[in-house]
Design a protein around this motif. Structure first.
Motif, PDB file in Angstrom:
ATOM      1  N   THR A 168      -6.082  24.881  96.668  1.00  0.00           N
ATOM      2  CA  THR A 168      -4.722  24.357  96.571  1.00  0.00           C
ATOM      3  C   THR A 168      -4.133  24.028  97.941  1.00  0.00           C
ATOM      4  O   THR A 168      -2.969  23.671  98.047  1.00  0.00           O
ATOM      5  CB  THR A 168      -3.799  25.370  95.889  1.00  0.00           C
ATOM      6  N   HIS A 169      -4.936  24.126  99.002  1.00  0.00           N
ATOM      7  CA  HIS A 169      -4.436  23.853 100.346  1.00  0.00           C
ATOM      8  C   HIS A 169      -4.299  22.357 100.549  1.00  0.00           C
ATOM      9  O   HIS A 169      -5.228  21.590 100.270  1.00  0.00           O
ATOM     10  CB  HIS A 169      -5.422  24.441 101.370  1.00  0.00           C
ATOM     11  N   GLN A 170      -3.136  21.900 101.022  1.00  0.00           N
ATOM     12  CA  GLN A 170      -2.971  20.464 101.271  1.00  0.00           C
ATOM     13  C   GLN A 170      -3.461  20.149 102.669  1.00  0.00           C
ATOM     14  O   GLN A 170      -2.787  20.432 103.653  1.00  0.00           O
ATOM     15  CB  GLN A 170      -1.503  20.066 101.134  1.00  0.00           C
ATOM     16  N   TYR A 171      -4.652  19.564 102.755  1.00  0.00           N
ATOM     17  CA  TYR A 171      -5.183  19.273 104.086  1.00  0.00           C
ATOM     18  C   TYR A 171      -4.910  17.843 104.518  1.00  0.00           C
ATOM     19  O   TYR A 171      -5.167  17.479 105.646  1.00  0.00           O
ATOM     20  CB  TYR A 171      -6.674  19.593 104.155  1.00  0.00           C
ATOM     21  N   LYS A 172      -4.382  17.013 103.611  1.00  0.00           N
ATOM     22  CA  LYS A 172      -3.997  15.665 104.014  1.00  0.00           C
ATOM     23  C   LYS A 172      -2.574  15.715 104.543  1.00  0.00           C
ATOM     24  O   LYS A 172      -1.767  16.539 104.120  1.00  0.00           O
ATOM     25  CB  LYS A 172      -4.039  14.729 102.808  1.00  0.00           C
ATOM     26  N   PHE A 173      -2.252  14.812 105.383  1.00  0.00           N
ATOM     27  CA  PHE A 173      -0.960  14.818 106.037  1.00  0.00           C
ATOM     28  C   PHE A 173       0.178  14.550 105.066  1.00  0.00           C
ATOM     29  O   PHE A 173       1.265  15.084 105.190  1.00  0.00           O
ATOM     30  CB  PHE A 173      -0.976  13.749 107.125  1.00  0.00           C
ATOM     31  N   TYR A 174      -0.058  13.719 104.069  1.00  0.00           N
ATOM     32  CA  TYR A 174       1.037  13.256 103.229  1.00  0.00           C
ATOM     33  C   TYR A 174       0.531  13.158 101.798  1.00  0.00           C
ATOM     34  O   TYR A 174      -0.431  12.453 101.534  1.00  0.00           O
ATOM     35  CB  TYR A 174       1.479  11.888 103.763  1.00  0.00           C
ATOM     36  N   ALA A 175       1.154  13.904 100.884  1.00  0.00           N
ATOM     37  CA  ALA A 175       0.710  13.880  99.496  1.00  0.00           C
ATOM     38  C   ALA A 175       1.675  13.045  98.673  1.00  0.00           C
ATOM     39  O   ALA A 175       2.860  13.360  98.594  1.00  0.00           O
ATOM     40  CB  ALA A 175       0.645  15.295  98.947  1.00  0.00           C
ATOM     41  N   ILE A 176       1.184  11.964  98.067  1.00  0.00           N
ATOM     42  CA  ILE A 176       2.091  11.080  97.332  1.00  0.00           C
ATOM     43  C   ILE A 176       2.121  11.456  95.864  1.00  0.00           C
ATOM     44  O   ILE A 176       3.140  11.752  95.285  1.00  0.00           O
ATOM     45  CB  ILE A 176       1.629   9.621  97.491  1.00  0.00           C
ATOM     46  N   ASP A 177       0.926  11.427  95.250  1.00  0.00           N
ATOM     47  CA  ASP A 177       0.860  11.596  93.808  1.00  0.00           C
ATOM     48  C   ASP A 177       0.138  12.880  93.429  1.00  0.00           C
ATOM     49  O   ASP A 177      -0.097  13.146  92.274  1.00  0.00           O
ATOM     50  CB  ASP A 177       0.076  10.406  93.232  1.00  0.00           C
ATOM     51  N   MET A 178      -0.252  13.650  94.424  1.00  0.00           N
ATOM     52  CA  MET A 178      -1.212  14.722  94.197  1.00  0.00           C
ATOM     53  C   MET A 178      -0.462  16.033  94.091  1.00  0.00           C
ATOM     54  O   MET A 178       0.291  16.378  94.993  1.00  0.00           O
ATOM     55  CB  MET A 178      -2.162  14.780  95.405  1.00  0.00           C
ATOM     56  N   ASP A 179      -0.682  16.760  93.011  1.00  0.00           N
ATOM     57  CA  ASP A 179      -0.056  18.072  92.874  1.00  0.00           C
ATOM     58  C   ASP A 179      -1.090  19.117  93.256  1.00  0.00           C
ATOM     59  O   ASP A 179      -1.914  19.529  92.431  1.00  0.00           O
ATOM     60  CB  ASP A 179       0.413  18.273  91.426  1.00  0.00           C
ATOM     61  N   TYR A 180      -1.095  19.552  94.501  1.00  0.00           N
ATOM     62  CA  TYR A 180      -2.151  20.428  94.995  1.00  0.00           C
ATOM     63  C   TYR A 180      -2.143  21.790  94.337  1.00  0.00           C
ATOM     64  O   TYR A 180      -3.158  22.461  94.271  1.00  0.00           O
ATOM     65  CB  TYR A 180      -2.054  20.584  96.518  1.00  0.00           C
ATOM     66  N   SER A 181      -0.978  22.215  93.801  1.00  0.00           N
ATOM     67  CA  SER A 181      -0.928  23.563  93.222  1.00  0.00           C
ATOM     68  C   SER A 181      -1.741  23.634  91.938  1.00  0.00           C
ATOM     69  O   SER A 181      -2.092  24.701  91.468  1.00  0.00           O
ATOM     70  CB  SER A 181       0.515  23.968  92.949  1.00  0.00           C
ATOM     71  N   LYS A 182      -2.085  22.434  91.350  1.00  0.00           N
ATOM     72  CA  LYS A 182      -2.790  22.456  90.076  1.00  0.00           C
ATOM     73  C   LYS A 182      -4.310  22.438  90.243  1.00  0.00           C
ATOM     74  O   LYS A 182      -5.036  22.518  89.264  1.00  0.00           O
ATOM     75  CB  LYS A 182      -2.395  21.232  89.231  1.00  0.00           C
ATOM     76  N   LEU A 183      -4.805  22.300  91.473  1.00  0.00           N
ATOM     77  CA  LEU A 183      -6.242  22.140  91.646  1.00  0.00           C
ATOM     78  C   LEU A 183      -6.957  23.476  91.518  1.00  0.00           C
ATOM     79  O   LEU A 183      -6.434  24.516  91.902  1.00  0.00           O
ATOM     80  CB  LEU A 183      -6.522  21.539  93.021  1.00  0.00           C
ATOM     81  N   LYS A 184      -8.204  23.369  91.002  1.00  0.00           N
ATOM     82  CA  LYS A 184      -8.993  24.604  90.862  1.00  0.00           C
ATOM     83  C   LYS A 184     -10.263  24.475  91.673  1.00  0.00           C
ATOM     84  O   LYS A 184     -10.736  23.385  91.964  1.00  0.00           O
ATOM     85  CB  LYS A 184      -9.338  24.836  89.389  1.00  0.00           C
ATOM     86  N   LYS A 185     -10.869  25.603  91.978  1.00  0.00           N
ATOM     87  CA  LYS A 185     -12.091  25.586  92.783  1.00  0.00           C
ATOM     88  C   LYS A 185     -13.240  25.052  91.952  1.00  0.00           C
ATOM     89  O   LYS A 185     -13.480  25.496  90.832  1.00  0.00           O
ATOM     90  CB  LYS A 185     -12.410  27.014  93.236  1.00  0.00           C
ATOM     91  N   GLN A 186     -13.975  24.063  92.492  1.00  0.00           N
ATOM     92  CA  GLN A 186     -14.993  23.405  91.692  1.00  0.00           C
ATOM     93  C   GLN A 186     -16.406  23.670  92.166  1.00  0.00           C
ATOM     94  O   GLN A 186     -17.354  23.125  91.632  1.00  0.00           O
ATOM     95  CB  GLN A 186     -14.756  21.884  91.708  1.00  0.00           C
ATOM     96  N   GLY A 187     -16.584  24.469  93.185  1.00  0.00           N
ATOM     97  CA  GLY A 187     -17.939  24.659  93.703  1.00  0.00           C
ATOM     98  C   GLY A 187     -18.348  26.111  93.643  1.00  0.00           C
ATOM     99  O   GLY A 187     -17.593  26.979  93.227  1.00  0.00           O
ATOM    100  N   PRO A 188     -19.570  26.433  94.059  1.00  0.00           N
ATOM    101  CA  PRO A 188     -20.022  27.829  94.059  1.00  0.00           C
ATOM    102  C   PRO A 188     -19.428  28.591  95.243  1.00  0.00           C
ATOM    103  O   PRO A 188     -19.017  27.999  96.231  1.00  0.00           O
ATOM    104  CB  PRO A 188     -21.534  27.710  94.196  1.00  0.00           C
ATOM    105  N   ASP A 189     -19.404  29.928  95.148  1.00  0.00           N
ATOM    106  CA  ASP A 189     -18.939  30.744  96.271  1.00  0.00           C
ATOM    107  C   ASP A 189     -20.044  30.871  97.300  1.00  0.00           C
ATOM    108  O   ASP A 189     -21.217  30.888  96.969  1.00  0.00           O
ATOM    109  CB  ASP A 189     -18.584  32.161  95.772  1.00  0.00           C
ATOM    110  N   PHE A 190     -19.669  30.985  98.553  1.00  0.00           N
ATOM    111  CA  PHE A 190     -20.684  31.144  99.599  1.00  0.00           C
ATOM    112  C   PHE A 190     -20.965  32.616  99.809  1.00  0.00           C
ATOM    113  O   PHE A 190     -20.048  33.401  99.861  1.00  0.00           O
ATOM    114  CB  PHE A 190     -20.199  30.513 100.900  1.00  0.00           C
TER     115      PHE A 190
END
Lengths: 82, 230
Positions: free
Chosen positions: A60-82
């Motif tokens: 959910t970290h916003q790493y882009k400078f400017y979020a227009i349409d993206m709700d970062y709080s809704k994102l989930k982790k999609q990969g395996p754990d290291f």
């Protein structure tokens, strides 16, 4: 040096907007470089405690400078754990 | 698609391309206004009979022609950055398609659910049916569901290519050994064309891209038939 600048600005006030815009541009580029150095997950400052920050990223970290349409709080982790 | 003596962009087939068209109108209007102003100045200077005009030291005009161009640049930069960041956002795509560039054809893979892969070669000019477009048609089109966000992963198997469809506002380099991501939403059902946009050898101009957006039901029927036939 500041005194010389003040004298020149008084006799040539057209230099004021020039100073403002060039100074502003320089300040913005330096700020961006500082942001890249400190906030970019590709950069590792602490080799002992956080050697690979790109592997510890929160989805959910916003790493882009400017979020227009993206709700970062809704994102989930999609990969395996290291 | 492109047509002869076309001056502007193709009609937008995706919301991002609509944004790009509006921005281009905005930037071009500014450019035309500046050019008209400069044209007036040139004519005024050349046709004037006066020679000893005020050409030395004016603080007011210096302030004006520093501040005004800076304001104009900010007016161009803000919408431009907005669209740039908008294009980079990939909002929960419904489908992921892999487009692999080869010399000299594209191959597409729909591997979300089943394993659907096919190659897309250009239809040679002598084999065209009446009404088909020369150097633009392909034997197997990239069929996508309309009004769904699609993610396209672009790469290449041999040399550099570029997957470009102007009507969708999409162009992404196909680099061997690298996976690039782009996304689009086809606003309505229809057929849009594109061409390889990175020089890749003798037949670089002869490996077109054809995207056909269809209603979701037709897309599901098509993909079921393709998997059956394989």
């Amino acid at each position: 040096m500041i005194g010389t600048m003040r004298k020149q600005l008084r006799s040539h006030p057209a230099l004021i907007p020039l100073l403002f815009f060039i100074g502003g541009g320089a300040a913005m580029s330096m700020t961006y470089l500082a942001r890249l150095a400190l906030r970019n997950p590709d950069v590792s400052w602490d080799r002992k405690n956080n050697p690979e920050p790109w592997n510890n990223m929160d989805p959910t970290h916003q790493y882009k400078f400017y979020a227009i349409d993206m709700d970062y709080s809704k994102l989930k982790k999609q990969g395996p754990d290291f | 698609m492109a047509f002869p003596s076309q001056l502007g962009f193709q009609d937008a087939a995706s919301p991002v391309m609509e944004e790009l068209l509006t921005f281009h109108d905005h930037a071009l209007m500014i450019v035309f206004m500046i050019s008209a102003l400069i044209g007036y100045f040139i004519i005024a200077m050349v046709t004037a009979n006066l020679s000893d005009m005020y050409i030395l030291d004016s603080q007011e005009i210096e302030i004006i022609w520093t501040v005004l161009p800076a304001v104009v640049l900010i007016l161009i930069a803000l919408p431009s950055l907005r669209i740039l960041y908008l294009m980079d956002e990939v909002n929960d795509p419904h489908l992921t398609i892999k487009a692999m560039g080869h010399q000299w054809y594209w191959s597409y893979e729909y591997t979300d659910y089943e394993n659907l892969e096919f190659d897309s070669y250009m239809i040679p000019t002598q084999d065209l049916a009446p009404g088909q477009f020369r150097l633009l048609e392909a034997d197997h089109r990239l069929i996508v569901p309309a009004e769904s966000p699609i993610r396209v992963l672009v790469s290449a198997e041999d040399v550099l290519h570029s997957w470009a469809v102007p009507a969708l506002g999409v162009k992404m380099d196909a680099v061997p050994g690298r996976l690039n991501q782009t996304a689009f939403i086809a606003s309505r059902p229809g057929v849009v064309y594109g061409q390889c946009s990175e020089i890749c050898g003798a037949n670089h101009s002869f490996m077109p891209i054809v995207v056909e957006a269809v209603p979701l039901q037709q897309f599901e029927d098509w993909s079921a038939l393709m998997i059956q036939d394989a």
